[in-house]
Scaffold this active site. Structure first.
Site, PDB file in Angstrom:
ATOM      1  N   ASP A 140       0.863  -1.185   0.000  1.00  0.00           N
ATOM      2  CA  ASP A 140       0.000   0.000   0.000  1.00  0.00           C
ATOM      3  C   ASP A 140       0.899   1.234   0.000  1.00  0.00           C
ATOM      4  O   ASP A 140       1.534   1.533   1.001  1.00  0.00           O
ATOM      5  CB  ASP A 140      -0.919  -0.013   1.224  1.00  0.00           C
ATOM      6  N   ARG A 142      -0.134   4.336  -0.682  1.00  0.00           N
ATOM      7  CA  ARG A 142      -0.924   5.558  -0.654  1.00  0.00           C
ATOM      8  C   ARG A 142      -0.458   6.500   0.447  1.00  0.00           C
ATOM      9  O   ARG A 142       0.052   6.083   1.463  1.00  0.00           O
ATOM     10  CB  ARG A 142      -2.408   5.225  -0.466  1.00  0.00           C
TER      11      ARG A 142
END
Ligand SMILES: [Zn+2]
Length: 210
Positions: A140, A142
């Site tokens: 991930d 982000r």
């Protein structure tokens, strides 16, 4: 509208609201604001309903990461489109709230090419986490700092965050937001996304019930 938030000059790259206009949707009328940050070529958008600036009540907020395949093409591999619809509907029904649509975050931040490569690996039996590892990519990637900055720009600090993702909750808290309540987004699982949702639940800690 061309507005430089002077406060951000002290704390980070300058965030500017570069355009605003009304955006009517099936879920109600929103005010759309486009933002640009000095260190990032990607424009971001916030959809605002009702009176939210310097509200005494916590504001209903969705920080939605772009998913071209899900949001636009209605792919059933993930639950992004369902979460987008649910959150816009909730804001519309509440009559006030903010949806921040974070662009440039395709496939939890790995981009469209790698996302499709990861899908291809999932067709060979890997799950979403294993596929990213196999490609040598972060699980991930982000980053939510710009979302926090947009909320600050809107004069919002206390929020009711619509998410199933505890990492998002923790990151926004670390960026100085007070998350008064986590509002779950319960999209029904489908035959196509059940395994993906189970992996998000078991390996990424997402708060989903299947
Ligand atoms: Zn998606």
């Amino acid at each position: 509208v061309y507005y430089i938030n002077m406060h951000q000059l002290k704390t980070g790259p300058v965030l500017e609201c570069v355009a605003s206009a009304k955006l009517p949707t099936p879920h109600g009328a929103f005010q759309a604001h486009v933002y640009r940050r000095a260190d990032d070529p990607i424009e971001q958008m916030a959809l605002v309903a009702g009176e939210v600036t310097h509200s005494s009540e916590p504001v209903l907020v969705r920080v939605h990461s772009e998913c071209f395949t899900g949001d636009v093409l209605n792919s059933l591999r993930c639950d992004c489109r369902a979460q987008l619809d649910l959150s816009l509907r909730a804001i519309g029904e509440a009559g006030a709230g903010v949806l921040i649509y974070l662009r440039g975050q395709e496939g939890r931040g790995i981009g469209l090419v790698q996302k499709l490569r990861a899908y291809s690996l999932q067709e060979q039996g890997y799950d979403t986490v294993e596929a990213n590892r196999c490609l040598g990519l972060p699980i991930d990637a982000r980053e939510y700092g710009i979302a926090a900055q947009i909320l600050e720009h809107l004069g919002i600090r206390r929020i009711r965050l619509m998410t199933n993702n505890p990492v998002k909750t923790a990151e926004l808290t670390a960026h100085g937001l007070e998350i008064v309540e986590r509002v779950p987004l319960c999209a029904p699982a489908t035959a196509e996304n059940r395994a993906y949702l189970r992996t998000k639940m078991q390996k990424l800690g997402h708060l989903i019930s299947l």
